[in-house]
Write a protein that holds these residues in place. Structure first.
Motif, short mmCIF file in Angstrom:
data_model
loop_
_atom_site.label_atom_id
_atom_site.label_comp_id
_atom_site.label_asym_id
_atom_site.label_seq_id
_atom_site.Cartn_x
_atom_site.Cartn_y
_atom_site.Cartn_z
N ALA A 166 -9.23 -9.63 -4.18
CA ALA A 166 -8.74 -8.50 -3.89
C ALA A 166 -8.04 -7.86 -4.96
O ALA A 166 -7.07 -8.63 -5.36
N THR A 167 -8.48 -6.68 -5.19
CA THR A 167 -7.51 -5.71 -6.43
C THR A 167 -7.11 -4.52 -5.88
O THR A 167 -6.05 -3.97 -6.47
N ARG A 168 -7.42 -4.21 -4.79
CA ARG A 168 -6.86 -2.93 -3.72
C ARG A 168 -6.63 -3.13 -2.45
O ARG A 168 -7.48 -3.81 -1.95
N TRP A 169 -6.04 -2.14 -1.82
CA TRP A 169 -6.02 -2.34 -0.31
C TRP A 169 -5.61 -1.18 0.29
O TRP A 169 -5.26 -0.13 -0.41
N GLY A 170 -5.99 -0.82 1.62
CA GLY A 170 -5.62 0.41 2.27
C GLY A 170 -6.91 1.26 2.41
O GLY A 170 -7.81 1.26 1.52
N GLU A 171 -6.67 2.49 3.22
CA GLU A 171 -7.91 3.43 3.24
C GLU A 171 -7.80 3.97 1.70
O GLU A 171 -8.94 4.53 1.33
N ASP A 172 -6.73 4.51 1.11
CA ASP A 172 -7.04 4.91 -0.24
C ASP A 172 -7.06 4.20 -1.26
O ASP A 172 -6.68 4.52 -2.47
N LYS A 173 -7.29 2.78 -1.15
CA LYS A 173 -7.56 1.94 -2.32
C LYS A 173 -6.21 1.79 -3.28
O LYS A 173 -6.55 1.82 -4.50
N GLN A 174 -5.17 1.49 -2.52
CA GLN A 174 -3.80 1.43 -3.61
C GLN A 174 -3.99 0.12 -4.25
O GLN A 174 -4.46 -0.89 -3.62
N PRO A 175 -3.48 0.02 -5.55
CA PRO A 175 -3.28 -1.22 -6.10
C PRO A 175 -2.37 -2.15 -5.37
O PRO A 175 -1.38 -1.75 -4.59
N ILE A 176 -2.68 -3.40 -5.40
CA ILE A 176 -1.61 -4.51 -4.77
C ILE A 176 -0.53 -4.72 -5.67
O ILE A 176 -0.81 -5.42 -6.89
N LEU A 177 0.45 -4.34 -5.24
CA LEU A 177 1.71 -4.44 -6.06
C LEU A 177 2.37 -5.95 -5.94
O LEU A 177 2.09 -6.75 -5.27
N ALA A 178 3.03 -6.05 -6.81
CA ALA A 178 3.76 -7.40 -6.94
C ALA A 178 4.71 -7.63 -5.58
O ALA A 178 4.67 -8.96 -5.17
N LYS A 179 5.16 -6.78 -5.02
CA LYS A 179 5.77 -7.03 -3.75
C LYS A 179 4.76 -7.54 -2.80
O LYS A 179 5.26 -8.14 -1.58
N MET A 180 3.53 -7.38 -2.75
CA MET A 180 2.54 -8.00 -1.95
C MET A 180 1.87 -8.99 -2.43
O MET A 180 0.86 -9.45 -1.91
N GLY A 181 1.97 -9.50 -3.52
CA GLY A 181 1.70 -10.83 -4.00
C GLY A 181 0.56 -10.47 -5.11
O GLY A 181 -0.30 -11.28 -5.43
N GLY A 182 0.39 -9.19 -5.65
CA GLY A 182 -0.66 -8.67 -6.44
C GLY A 182 -0.26 -8.99 -7.76
O GLY A 182 0.73 -9.52 -8.30
N PRO A 183 -1.20 -8.54 -8.89
CA PRO A 183 -2.17 -7.45 -8.58
C PRO A 183 -3.59 -7.99 -8.26
O PRO A 183 -4.51 -7.26 -7.79
#
Length: 340
Positions: free
Chosen positions: A294-311
């Motif tokens: 996964a590289t994006r999340w949510g309805e608006d396809k936000q980037p997965i930030l480091a605070k959530m374990g991304g990118p």
């Protein structure tokens, strides 16, 4: 779905104290009795920690600095280098000391503000994420790191911090002198055994065999959306979430990896890198269900930030069998290694 690490690895299981007043008791313990019990619990806890310290001596520890630093390069600070930077003392209660929560300790460590000044803060970078050995992560605003003496502690009351107490590197907040900071950063932000400091969020980059795939490469592949509850342990919504990404099978094919190969998924946290307990996906699992990067999340396809374990994170679709889906959902994915 926030999982606080207040109780993590506290050695309190053998205190041997029981209060049986659960329902119809009429006589409450006196303050003197409570104080005796508290001291017995504290003394017993100290004995357990001392015993564990003898069996598990302090080992050297590195700290990796990554992300959107001024030069954009990853740098590893060795334990001797960290000791040289550990010049600040902070006297504060320990948010994880449940036996005597009002006791003030002297923590010695590295001001995070020093790391910010040493490595530089590019425009637009507003937060720092601290990643721990066990894949726990917390994120703190840069403005707060520059305002308050928030430190990566290496010592507590002039002694190295043992693993049982959050060491060797323990992120602490000055609750005693600045009680207002507790409103922003509760006990769950006191991160145990920190291994990485991430400036902002890194650009997506995944090593697959001999290839390195960036976001543009991943975006060329067929896109998949999962709409379900996620298996990440912290800082994600507890309700259904849309995850957008690409199937692991398609990633392997794009990198020229044969379909019969199983693959080991490696994330940044050290727990994902243990040879004794690899996260290995079989070719059948990869082929039969939606296992995605996964590289994006949510309805608006936000980037997965480091605070959530991304990118980049590893996710399992609801169409996967329970045995497959119950594997670890990997954060900070860095590498897919085909197995022979």
């Amino acid at each position: 779905m926030i999982v606080l690490n207040i109780w993590k690895n506290l050695a309190l299981v053998s205190l041997g104290i029981a209060i049986v007043c659960l329902g119809g008791c009429t006589k409450k313990p006196t303050d003197a009795q409570l104080e005796v019990w508290r001291k017995e619990a504290s003394d017993r806890n100290a004995e357990i920690l001392a015993d564990k310290a003898k069996k598990n001596p302090q080992r050297q520890w590195n700290l990796v600095i990554q992300g959107e630093t001024a030069n954009g390069k990853s740098e590893t600070l060795s334990w001797p280098e960290l000791l040289k930077l550990a010049t600040s003392n902070v006297n504060t209660i320990d948010a994880n000391n449940i036996v005597n929560p009002n006791q003030v300790f002297k923590f010695q460590g590295i001001p995070v503000s020093t790391l910010l000044k040493n490595f530089g803060i590019p425009p637009g970078v507003t937060e720092i994420t601290f990643v721990c050995y066990d894949a726990y992560q917390v994120t703190v605003k840069i403005e707060d790191l520059l305002t308050y003496p928030i430190i990566l502690a290496l010592a507590k009351d002039n002694k190295p911090i043992q693993r049982d107490q959050g060491g060797p590197i323990y992120l602490i907040f000055p609750y005693t002198k600045y009680p207002q900071i507790r409103q922003k950063y509760n006990e769950g932000f006191w991160a145990f055994y920190v291994t990485h400091v991430i400036f902002g969020t890194e650009k997506p980059l995944v090593r697959v065999g001999d290839s390195e795939l960036n976001l543009a490469d991943l975006d060329k592949l067929p896109q998949v959306t999962l709409n379900q509850n996620v298996g990440y342990s912290v800082w994600w919504p507890g309700s259904k979430v849309k995850l957008h990404g690409v199937r692991v099978g398609n990633v392997l094919s794009f990198a020229g990896i044969k379909s019969q190969n199983s693959v080991v998924v490696t994330g940044k946290p050290e727990i994902y890198r243990r040879n004794s307990d690899p996260i290995e996906l079989t070719s059948t699992e990869i082929r039969n269900c939606n296992i995605i990067l996964a590289t994006r999340w949510g309805e608006d396809k936000q980037p997965i930030l480091a605070k959530m374990g991304g990118p980049v994170t590893l996710a399992f679709g609801d169409d996967c069998q329970s045995k497959t889906k119950n594997q670890r959902w990997v954060t900070f994915v860095e590498e897919l290694t085909p197995q022979p």
